[in-house]
Design an enzyme around this catalytic site. Structure first.
Site, PDB file in Angstrom:
ATOM      1  N   ASP A 205     -17.190   7.188  39.469  1.00 49.77           N
ATOM      2  CA  ASP A 205     -16.679   8.218  40.378  1.00 49.77           C
ATOM      3  C   ASP A 205     -15.173   8.444  40.143  1.00 49.77           C
ATOM      4  OD1 ASP A 205     -19.060   6.965  41.267  1.00 49.77           O
ATOM      5  OD2 ASP A 205     -18.783   7.729  43.289  1.00 49.77           O
TER       6      ASP A 205
ATOM      7  N   GLU B 112     -18.495  13.265  42.418  1.00 48.97           N
ATOM      8  CA  GLU B 112     -18.620  13.519  43.865  1.00 48.97           C
ATOM      9  C   GLU B 112     -17.314  13.356  44.643  1.00 48.97           C
ATOM     10  OE1 GLU B 112     -20.768  10.958  46.419  1.00 48.97           O
ATOM     11  OE2 GLU B 112     -19.450   9.279  45.952  1.00 48.97           O
TER      12      GLU B 112
ATOM     13  N   HIS C  62     -21.338  12.697  48.602  1.00 51.65           N
ATOM     14  CA  HIS C  62     -20.173  13.552  48.900  1.00 51.65           C
ATOM     15  C   HIS C  62     -20.233  14.931  48.234  1.00 51.65           C
ATOM     16  CE1 HIS C  62     -18.097  10.642  51.276  1.00 51.65           C
ATOM     17  NE2 HIS C  62     -18.059   9.742  50.309  1.00 51.65           N
TER      18      HIS C  62
HETATM   19 FE   FE2 Z   1     -18.105   7.948  45.200  1.00 50.06          FE
HETATM   20 FE   FE2 Z   2     -20.947   8.122  47.167  1.00 48.66          FE
END
Ligand code: FE2
Ligand code: FE2
Length: 267
Positions: free
Chosen positions: A14, A45, A74
């Site tokens: 991420d 995200e 998200h």
């Molecule tokens: Fe994340």
């Molecule tokens: Fe997440």
């Protein structure tokens, strides 16, 4: 060096807001020149100030060498997502949202003489009770196999280590690789499972490690210790890292032959 029979994938964890994207692109060329990946996947995200993703960021990522953007809980956080999520075949939301949810959860990418499928899926333990990721991914694999695709990769965005591990065991031998995301903390359990599926519980994140999962520590203090309301924001200072994995897959069999962690310090 990489053999001609190998399809090499890099997956980045991420990416946390602007600091995460800056960190990634400051070392991306170096990483690419070291590994020569055929396919680059990134979890996006948290790309827009820690929550969600915007169209300019999607364009920035696709124009700078990212082939597929996976996501998670998200993904819906920036309202404008609904205006563009269907425009980009390589931008994924978890596949196991209920039918008719905007967007899609699988991308098939042609690279040279190979076709590879990337699936974004999400766990349910301590998360939203969406559709079953096991059943949904299984039916997608069936469809992909009928299309002759044998390189199948899954980003499983999940909270619980146990759910990720059982996912790995359940799909061992049915997919080339599954890597975990969402906890933003890289685990050291990368391995090739007995039936040749590459597995790691969490590949980590791109952003400041002097933080709480990429966000400002002072804000976590306020929320967790003082129990006061807080709006989280990405940590911009401290030691930056770009974390992920490199996975080698045999082009003909779809079996994984290697999985190594990437943990690149920035600056
Ligand atoms: Fe994340
Ligand atoms: Fe997440």
């Amino acid at each position: 060096m990489k053999s001609e029979n190998i399809f090499r994938v890099i997956a980045f964890g991420d990416v946390i807001g602007d600091p995460g994207r800056k960190a990634l692109f400051s070392v991306f060329r170096k990483i690419r020149d070291k590994f020569f990946p055929d396919l680059v996947v990134l979890n996006g995200e948290n790309a827009a100030h820690g929550f969600g993703i915007t169209q300019p960021i999607v364009k920035q990522l696709f124009e700078n060498g990212i082939d597929v953007i996976t996501s998670g809980n998200h993904i819906w956080q920036k309202k404008e997502i609904f205006d563009f999520i269907d425009k980009y075949p390589g931008l994924l939301r978890p596949i196991n949202y209920p039918p008719h949810t905007p967007g899609h959860g699988c991308a098939v990418i042609q690279k040279g003489d190979c076709k590879a499928a990337v699936i974004s899926a999400m766990g349910r333990t301590y998360m939203d009770p969406i559709d079953c990721p096991f059943q949904r991914v299984e039916s997608e694999i069936e469809k992909l196999r009928k299309e002759g695709i044998n390189i199948i990769l899954v980003d499983l965005h999940a909270e619980a280590t146990s759910e990720k591990q059982i996912f790995g065991w359940h799909f061992d031998g049915k997919i080339s690789a599954v890597w975990g995301t969402h906890t933003h903390t890289q685990t050291s359990d990368e391995r090739i499972l007995p039936r040749k599926t590459a597995y790691i519980t969490d590949i980590g994140m791109c952003g400041s490690i002097d933080s709480v999962i990429g966000m400002k520590t002072s804000e976590s203090y306020r929320k967790v210790i003082q129990h006061l309301p807080v709006k989280f924001s990405p940590e911009e200072d401290g030691s930056m890292e770009v974390q992920g994995v490199v996975i080698d897959i045999h082009k003909k069999t779809g079996e994984a032959t290697l999985i190594n962690r990437i943990k690149e310090k920035v600056g």
